[in-house]
Design a protein around this motif. Structure first.
Motif, PDB file in Angstrom:
ATOM      1  N   GLU A 279      -1.909   5.046   5.027  1.00 17.03           N
ATOM      2  CA  GLU A 279      -1.594   6.011   3.978  1.00 17.03           C
ATOM      3  C   GLU A 279      -0.154   5.766   3.565  1.00 17.03           C
ATOM      4  O   GLU A 279       0.777   5.921   4.365  1.00 17.03           O
ATOM      5  CB  GLU A 279      -1.773   7.437   4.486  1.00 17.03           C
ATOM      6  N   GLY A 281       2.879   6.645   1.169  1.00 17.25           N
ATOM      7  CA  GLY A 281       3.408   7.678   0.299  1.00 17.25           C
ATOM      8  C   GLY A 281       4.333   7.098  -0.759  1.00 17.25           C
ATOM      9  O   GLY A 281       5.477   6.759  -0.463  1.00 17.25           O
ATOM     10  N   GLN A 283       4.473   8.657  -4.203  1.00 17.11           N
ATOM     11  CA  GLN A 283       4.825   9.949  -4.805  1.00 17.11           C
ATOM     12  C   GLN A 283       5.316   9.845  -6.244  1.00 17.11           C
ATOM     13  O   GLN A 283       4.854  10.590  -7.098  1.00 17.11           O
ATOM     14  CB  GLN A 283       5.838  10.721  -3.953  1.00 17.11           C
ATOM     15  N   ASP A 320      -0.334   7.560  -2.373  1.00 19.39           N
ATOM     16  CA  ASP A 320      -0.216   8.915  -2.907  1.00 19.39           C
ATOM     17  C   ASP A 320       0.749   8.968  -4.082  1.00 19.39           C
ATOM     18  O   ASP A 320       1.825   8.365  -4.043  1.00 19.39           O
ATOM     19  CB  ASP A 320       0.307   9.874  -1.822  1.00 19.39           C
ATOM     20  N   GLN A 349      -4.423   8.556  -4.356  1.00 15.92           N
ATOM     21  CA  GLN A 349      -4.615  10.001  -4.280  1.00 15.92           C
ATOM     22  C   GLN A 349      -3.639  10.681  -5.226  1.00 15.92           C
ATOM     23  O   GLN A 349      -2.429  10.594  -5.045  1.00 15.92           O
ATOM     24  CB  GLN A 349      -4.380  10.499  -2.851  1.00 15.92           C
ATOM     25  N   GLY A 351      -2.154  13.891  -6.298  1.00 17.69           N
ATOM     26  CA  GLY A 351      -1.987  15.264  -5.814  1.00 17.69           C
ATOM     27  C   GLY A 351      -1.125  16.072  -6.758  1.00 17.69           C
ATOM     28  O   GLY A 351      -0.210  15.538  -7.393  1.00 17.69           O
TER      29      GLY A 351
END
Length: 523
Positions: A279, A281, A283, A320, A349, A351
């Motif tokens: 995973e 990150g 962002q 992400d 992902q 978010g």
């Protein structure tokens, strides 16, 4: 003598929480239970899900006739825990209600739960809750409503892995950790409040994990914020799992995206397909937004690391992105999305920003006019650069992206989407607009309905029903799971002389809930 069916053994102390789904297990409660020492026999741990009836939960609690009830409170269960606790305090006001967890550890006094609780333990409660119970049961109860204490020394903690039951191992996510804390200061994350990274005794940890493997555990999700922070530690852990890899392990790690030294590169390429998930990150890929939230990424190294992983390893990557960060516009987010998609992660992902209590991002609320909903999950509603309608659009984008791209159910359709010229983000957004006209809600849409809408969209864009048939047949009928020709393509299949050859849904070994998407991407 056996107890009547409706009677429960009395316990003085209950450790409780509401998980988001049954698949999840409460790592925090297991840690506390492992520290209860002489109070262990007086303590019961109970987990429910947020879907369960609050009245039934209270009924179960009362059946134990407890003196102390502790609840773990998180962003995903805040509302439901409030309902349970409000009933509990009305029907059993003498029970000492103790709350803990990240959701009540910050901005505590202003919360509804503060009014209901007898005590709230802020921060890591591994030792604080057992100590509170000892004092209360001995009659030396603290008069402080808010309980705080020093962070526990991690080597002093008794590890909780023996508390995973056989049922947990068979049906739930097995969470593990080798460290707590994070050296980075990203303002949207609670870990930005950490002073340092603290580590457990690695040899003891690996001994406990070997015990779990011997009991049949095969899927491990590491909750460390920065698993690859120390190459020495991460390589030792990976080498340990490599010795057991023939047992069919699946390992999930949260990684710092720009940190992949040679020793890690050489090691991860030896793991077989379906065994590693990173995973990552990201962002934001907007440099100014990253500065706004104190996010540090070397984007050149990030791209190099993705290239290495894609070209030389079988690692499944989950990246992400966050919508709604201060200063991010729809256009800059779309440009960042395209840049990340070109790096080739298996899943992206998307978010929507949530305002976690205690996080420094609150400092931007005035400057960027950041407005959040007042109830869980405290999601961003509007900013100075993304209005409410834009964020609603991105909510739909995130959901449909998850259903079509991240699920792994539509690889050929997504390849077709990528074939259009121009921005991948904006091309998918056109599909989102099309779907939004068909569905007022984005939940509970069946796979066959998703397939039909994809088929219709291909026909609308290309006026080529044969192309639509081939793409959806490849995805729906010939993918990871074999299925019959769907009804909306039946007449076309008959005309092609294919209907009698349509596949029958195959039965096979049930895959882990953690790696089912990875299996779909690998097929």
């Amino acid at each position: 003598m056996s107890l009547p069916q409706n009677q429960t053994i009395q316990k003085d102390i209950l450790l409780c929480t509401l998980n988001s789904t049954y698949q999840h297990s409460s790592f925090g409660l297991r840690y506390i239970l492992a520290q209860m020492a002489e109070l262990t026999d007086q303590t019961e741990m109970i987990e429910w899900t947020i879907k369960e009836n609050p009245r039934n939960i209270v009924e179960k609690i009362l059946s134990y006739r407890p003196k102390i009830v502790g609840f773990g409170v998180y962003i995903w269960n805040n509302e439901e825990v409030f309902e349970v606790c409000s009933i509990l305090k009305k029907v059993a006001p003498d029970i000492e209600l103790v709350l803990g967890g990240p959701e009540v550890s910050f901005e505590t006094e202003g919360q509804r739960l503060y009014q209901l609780a007898d005590h709230i333990i802020c921060g890591e409660a591994d030792f604080l809750f057992p100590q509170f119970c000892r004092e209360h049961l001995s009659g030396n109860d603290t008069q402080l409503k808010i309980v705080r204490g020093a962070l526990p020394l991690l080597p002093d903690l008794k590890l909780p892995y023996y508390l995973y039951s056989d049922n947990d191992i068979a049906n739930r996510v097995i969470y593990v950790e080798v460290s707590r804390g994070c050296p980075y200061k990203c303002e949207y994350c609670l870990s930005s409040l950490d002073k340092s990274v603290r580590s457990f005794n690695l040899d003891q940890f690996l001994a406990d994990i070997e015990m779990l493997i011997n009991r049949g555990a095969r899927c491990f999700k590491f909750v460390d914020r920065t698993f690859n922070l120390s190459p020495t530690t991460s390589t030792k852990i990976l080498n340990f799992f490599l010795q057991h890899i023939d047992k069919g392990l699946f390992l999930h790690f949260e990684m710092v995206p720009d940190r992949l030294p040679v020793e890690l590169r050489d090691l991860i390429k030896t793991f077989p397909a379906g065994s590693l998930q990173f995973e990552v990150g990201i962002q934001t890929l907007n440099p100014q937004v990253a500065i706004n939230v104190s996010r540090k990424n070397d984007l050149v190294k990030v791209a190099e690391n993705f290239a290495y992983i894609n070209e030389h390893t079988h690692v499944h990557t989950h990246a992400d992105l966050i919508v709604g960060l201060p200063g991010e516009t729809l256009e800059s987010f779309g440009a960042g999305f395209d840049r990340l998609a070109a790096m080739g992660p298996h899943e992206i992902q998307v978010g929507i920003l949530k305002r976690l209590k205690g996080t420094p991002i609150i400092r931007h609320e005035s400057g960027f006019q950041m407005r959040y909903q007042d109830f869980s999950p405290f999601q961003i509603l509007s900013t100075s650069t993304m209005d409410y309608s834009t964020l609603q659009l991105m909510n739909r984008f995130a959901k449909f992206w998850d259903l079509y791209a991240n699920s792994g159910d539509f690889p050929q359709f997504m390849n077709w989407m990528k074939s259009f010229e121009g921005s991948f983000f904006w091309n998918f957004m056109k599909f989102v607009d099309y779907l939004s006209e068909k569905y007022s809600e984005t939940h509970s849409i069946s796979l066959i309905n998703l397939s039909e809408k994809a088929y219709d969209y291909i026909v609308m864009r290309t006026d080529d029903s044969d192309k639509a048939f081939d793409i959806i047949k490849a995805d729906f009928c010939d993918g990871a799971k074999k299925r019959d020709i769907p009804p909306f393509m039946k007449s076309q299949a008959i005309a092609k002389g294919l209907y009698e050859k349509s596949a029958t849904a195959a039965t096979g070994k049930k895959s882990s809930s953690l790696n089912s998407r990875q299996i779909a991407h690998l097929s």
